[in-house]
Motif scaffolding. Structure first.
Motif, mmCIF file in Angstrom:
data_model
loop_
_atom_site.group_PDB
_atom_site.id
_atom_site.type_symbol
_atom_site.label_atom_id
_atom_site.label_comp_id
_atom_site.label_asym_id
_atom_site.label_seq_id
_atom_site.Cartn_x
_atom_site.Cartn_y
_atom_site.Cartn_z
ATOM 1 N N PHE A 330 -21.077 23.044 -8.991
ATOM 2 C CA PHE A 330 -20.695 21.939 -8.106
ATOM 3 C C PHE A 330 -21.841 21.584 -7.152
ATOM 4 O O PHE A 330 -22.177 20.412 -6.956
ATOM 5 C CB PHE A 330 -19.424 22.316 -7.324
ATOM 6 C CG PHE A 330 -19.093 21.390 -6.199
ATOM 7 C CD1 PHE A 330 -18.652 20.095 -6.447
ATOM 8 C CD2 PHE A 330 -19.228 21.790 -4.870
ATOM 9 C CE1 PHE A 330 -18.347 19.229 -5.407
ATOM 10 C CE2 PHE A 330 -18.932 20.930 -3.828
ATOM 11 C CZ PHE A 330 -18.487 19.653 -4.095
ATOM 12 N N ASN A 331 -22.459 22.617 -6.581
ATOM 13 C CA ASN A 331 -23.569 22.372 -5.653
ATOM 14 C C ASN A 331 -24.725 21.664 -6.340
ATOM 15 O O ASN A 331 -25.310 20.733 -5.793
ATOM 16 C CB ASN A 331 -24.059 23.683 -5.037
ATOM 17 C CG ASN A 331 -23.095 24.195 -3.994
ATOM 18 O OD1 ASN A 331 -22.293 23.419 -3.471
ATOM 19 N ND2 ASN A 331 -23.139 25.478 -3.708
ATOM 20 N N LEU A 334 -23.774 18.110 -7.034
ATOM 21 C CA LEU A 334 -23.762 17.311 -5.806
ATOM 22 C C LEU A 334 -25.178 16.842 -5.463
ATOM 23 O O LEU A 334 -25.401 15.682 -5.109
ATOM 24 C CB LEU A 334 -23.193 18.147 -4.652
ATOM 25 C CG LEU A 334 -22.912 17.419 -3.349
ATOM 26 C CD1 LEU A 334 -21.799 16.399 -3.512
ATOM 27 C CD2 LEU A 334 -22.512 18.403 -2.263
ATOM 28 N N GLU A 335 -26.115 17.763 -5.574
ATOM 29 C CA GLU A 335 -27.519 17.402 -5.293
ATOM 30 C C GLU A 335 -28.017 16.365 -6.294
ATOM 31 O O GLU A 335 -28.654 15.379 -5.934
ATOM 32 C CB GLU A 335 -28.404 18.639 -5.396
ATOM 33 C CG GLU A 335 -28.515 19.398 -4.096
ATOM 34 C CD GLU A 335 -29.258 20.695 -4.298
ATOM 35 O OE1 GLU A 335 -30.226 20.695 -5.077
ATOM 36 O OE2 GLU A 335 -28.860 21.702 -3.690
#
Lengths: 565, 334
Positions: A330-331, A334-335
């Motif tokens: 997810f991280n 997101l980036e």
């Protein structure tokens, strides 16, 4: 007469028509029927949830010929005038374009006059948060003691911008986002009355797309009706609205979780062919990854915008992946979603992201490793152990590279590595002699992780960590992110400080880069007599593994060779 | 005649005073409970000019009125009535010169007028002749909120259990005006019901802006991702703006930081309360919260909050995703 859009045609006329705000409508109905209507209301909530409609219905309820009544007739002159926005006694002010104190002064000047024909004079101030501070101050004085024939209804999407002094003078109602199911039901009702053929799945997609706003859902429906008439098919609907088919996005997630970049790129191409923009694709992928994290961490109850079926699908898809891995996916997404949105070549950026996601190593928590070691050390037989999940496989593959990280006595207790290099390098005597017990090393990594998580994670990702008397050698892949991070001066300094703290002596930190993943530990640590025997056991384990068997069955093949990952 | 008493009565004594004594020519009302002040003004109105609209009832506001205007109005005789009521709201906003004029009036007030000066800033009014007026302080003792809430519910015709009252206070805060608004809503919703349950309160009552933030911070301090994400999704479902949520989290962490510094520097509690501008009840929870975070944690958290703020303002990705990442990050151990 020109076409009346659905949102206007189906604007609620009575309290019972308002969707998804039962507590509020019930209270207002009771207030009207008991004659205990407050002199000022504030309706707050996101767009398209019924604030202005409710305000108009309150106005009708109070000014209806048959009223005050909780069920205005919508037929009398007063009701019709209010519905059409023509009533002289119901004054709708758009605060977004009447922000100044003079506009409020005009209201104050006029409130002293009695209503022209109705029973009450009702001021509906839409987007009330846009009023200036001085306008609010002017309004406050009137709100404190308005004449008995005056009622104020303030509607706003940003209630936090309304001064508390105003809030405390009003009866506040917080409108909630309408749930997907409620929107779907409403759409179903409207489409059946409008004789529009549309399947449930498409209605569901539109309801989700509307993000809790009934008005938005009706606008989307309008768009479809304008394009396809009264017969709307699922594929056409998704393509015209640019909505990504949920099945497609789930298949991408599946490919990512199965570390299958090829399949994920194929799904992307499929979506692009259907006219889905890469940016939209990225948004939806990010969304489903977020849902996955939420479902994995909090369970199904926290997500109201997904159907039971969808949540079950997500649960199934992510069943073999731990929460930490989903979080890191997810991280990363997101980036990357940010970059995709900004990129001139969004498709390329998205392809790269899908490859990154699909090849990303899953994070294994220290707790998982420790519990694994505990469970394995409890077993007398060396071996690969149960292959309960995809992640567990990854743990073991990773473990084979640095078995000493987690196994105190690899030869006797822990499962042997799956394979070992054909020609293991002879172990370095110095390293072998001074190497601490594996659990001590695990403790060291955990200690570093507690101090600085990212550093600990990078350390975990290293191919090998060799702890000598006065130095620590960290061996990483050439040019890998881990190597780049650990080679930074600040990382080395932090490592030096933390290791000094952990071992109570000064340690030198050497970061070494190798061309290929280190492949020597297993063999180095095995006594030569055991190697062959161990290898055979491992091969058998791999052959017997249910996932390997399933793969053989699916691909109709057989295992020829086992090589390190 | 002016009652020459240096009185500072609590609001609860006002009802007794109005029943037992004659109306005083000048009242000074202070305190933060608007509801009680307005109730007192309303009672005064009933006693002096009657409940309905009356030409003998005049309201001034401190930010727009002048001392001369107020004194002149108060000095004129009532029309077709024995008494006249002049109320000055936000009297703290009057200029010094205007207050001096009012001071002169208070020294020798008109006997046919009742002047009520309402000071809402919680400070001591700057009136030299305040002793000539009858003062009432309408602040509520913290312990009394519960009983006042239950009594208010009773006056609306239904029973609110102690637990229900506690829930309500935890949701809306201790301002009686807010509590009254919510109780009215509850009484309307549950028309005919004699007893209100907690579920009704939770469904209908607006949540205090900060209630969720406290739960969120509590979850973060326990590194409880499940609870923290649960609160976050609830806020999202209610349509809360991510920036507003972030500002509340930041506000609380700034408070925690300040409190930690002050406690570590061994600043006396009374001084801390003054500096932090908070009640000892609120300080208790804050001092408990600050124990859960080390300085390292706070620095890390503040950096993450700053980063998130930047992203929320410039990023293209949906804001709720950015906030989710923040919460996950804050809940992680390092």
């Amino acid at each position: 007469m020109s076409y009346l859009v659905l949102a206007r045609k189906w604007r609620p006329k009575t309290f019972d028509d308002i969707v998804g705000q039962d507590y509020i409508t019930q209270t207002l109905k009771n207030a009207v029927s008991s004659g205990k209507t407050a002199h000022a209301f504030i309706f707050s909530g996101p767009r398209g949830v019924g604030k202005t409609s409710t305000a108009r219905i309150v106005a009708k309820a109070l000014n209806c010929e048959k009223g005050p009544t909780p069920d205005p007739c919508s037929e009398c002159t007063f009701c019709q005038e209010i519905s059409e926005g023509k009533s002289l006694d119901v004054i709708e002010i758009d605060a977004a374009s009447h922000t100044g104190v003079n506009d409020v002064r005009e209201i104050i000047e006029n409130i002293k006059y009695l209503p022209t024909s109705g029973k009450n004079k009702i001021y509906i101030i839409d987007e009330a948060h846009m009023l200036s501070q001085s306008a609010f101050n002017a309004l406050l004085k009137t709100l404190e003691e308005p004449p008995p024939h005056v009622l104020f209804i303030l509607a706003t999407t940003e209630v936090h911008k309304i001064p508390v002094t105003i809030l405390s003078r009003c009866q506040r109602y917080d409108f909630k986002k309408v749930t997907v199911e409620e929107i779907r039901q409403q759409l179903k009702k409207i489409t059946s009355k409008e004789s529009v053929n549309i399947d449930d799945e498409t209605l569901y997609l539109i309801s989700q797309e509307a993000d809790g706003s009934v008005r938005d859902s009706l606008s989307l429906m309008d768009q479809l009706i304008a394009t396809f008439g009264s017969d709307i098919r699922h594929e056409e609907a998704t393509s015209i609205l640019g909505i990504l088919d949920k099945a497609l996005i789930k298949s991408v997630l599946k490919s990512v979780l199965e570390n299958n970049p090829k399949s994920s790129i194929e799904s992307l191409n499929n979506a692009i062919e259907k006219g889905i923009s890469p940016r939209r694709f990225a948004e939806d992928l990010l969304k489903i990854l977020r849902y996955s994290v939420l479902v994995k961490t909090c369970g199904k109850s926290v997500i109201s915008e997904l159907s039971e079926e969808e949540i079950t699908d997500i649960e199934k898809l992510t069943s073999k992946v731990n929460a930490e891995s989903l979080e890191s996916l997810f991280n990363l997404m997101l980036e990357e979603a940010e970059n995709i949105q900004k990129s001139f070549y969004p498709q390329m950026a998205l392809e790269l992201t899908l490859i990154k996601l699909s090849t990303m190593e899953r994070i294994v928590s220290i707790e998982d490793i420790i519990s694994k070691i505990e469970s394995l050390s409890g077993s007398s037989k060396p071996g690969y152990g149960k292959s309960a999940s995809m992640d567990e496989h990854r743990v073991d593959y990773k473990k084979k590279e640095t078995p000493t990280d987690i196994e105190p006595t690899p030869i006797e207790k822990a499962p042997a590595p799956i394979e070992k290099p054909e020609d293991p390098k002879p172990p370095e005597p110095e390293a072998k002699e001074s190497m601490p017990q594996g659990n001590q090393k695990v403790g060291f990594i955990k200690f570093i992780k507690d101090k600085k998580r990212i550093l600990g994670t990078r350390l975990e990702q290293a191919n090998e960590i060799v702890i000598e008397e006065s130095r620590i050698r960290i061996i990483c892949d050439m040019g890998s992110p881990g190597a780049l991070y650990l080679k930074r001066q600040e990382s080395k300094e932090a490592l030096k400080n933390f290791s000094g703290e952990f071992y109570s002596r000064d340690m030198r930190i050497d970061i070494e880069e190798t061309d290929s993943p280190a492949k020597k530990d297993g063999g180095e640590k095995m006594q030569s007599n055991n190697i062959k025997e161990q290898k055979a056991v491992n091969r058998k384990k791999i052959h017997d593994d249910p996932i390997v068997k399933e793969a053989e069955e699916i691909f109709g093949g057989r295992v020829i060779d086992i090589k390190p990952n | 005649m002016v009652q020459r008493r240096a009185t500072k009565n609590t609001g609860s004594k006002f009802e007794d005073h109005i029943k037992e004594r004659t109306i005083s020519p000048v009242y000074v009302f202070t305190g933060d409970q608007i509801y009680l002040v307005e109730k007192a003004v309303s009672t005064l109105k009933e006693k002096t000019v009657g409940a309905s609209e009356d030409i003998n009832y005049v309201v001034f506001h401190g930010d727009t009125a002048t001392g001369k205007e107020i004194a002149d109005t108060a000095s004129t005789y009532p029309m077709f009535s024995k008494m006249k009521l002049v109320v000055v709201k936000n009297a703290e906003k009057l200029k010094t010169g205007d207050l001096e004029i009012l001071d002169s009036y208070i020294a020798s007030p008109s006997t046919s007028t009742c002047l009520a000066l309402v000071f809402s800033d919680g400070k001591k009014p700057k009136l030299k002749n305040i002793k000539s007026a009858l003062s009432f302080d309408f602040s509520l003792d913290k312990g009394n909120t519960l009983s006042s809430t239950m009594a208010l519910a009773g006056s609306l015709g239904y029973e609110l259990t102690r637990r229900g009252a506690e829930t309500l206070i935890s949701l809306v805060g201790e301002d009686l005006q807010d509590i009254q608004n919510e109780l009215t809503k509850l009484s309307l919703y549950s028309a005919g019901k004699k007893r209100i349950d907690e579920a009704d309160i939770k469904s209908l009552t607006k949540k205090s802006n900060f209630e969720d933030v406290f739960s969120l911070i509590n979850a973060i301090s326990k590194r409880n991702k499940r609870q923290a994400l649960g609160v976050l999704t609830e806020l999202e479902a209610r349509g809360e703006e991510p920036l507003s949520v972030l500002s509340r989290i930041s506000w609380r962490f700034r408070q925690i930081w300040k409190c930690k510094e002050l406690i570590d520097k061994k600043v006396p509690k009374t001084e801390v309360l003054k500096l932090m501008k908070m009640s000892s009840g609120a300080f208790y929870y804050l001092s408990e919260d600050q124990k859960k975070f080390s300085y390292g944690d706070i620095v890390r958290i503040m950096n993450a909050l700053g980063e998130c703020d930047k992203k929320l303002k410039i990023s293209y990705v949906p804001k709720n995703h950015t906030l989710t990442k923040l919460v996950l990050e804050l809940c992680s151990k390092n």
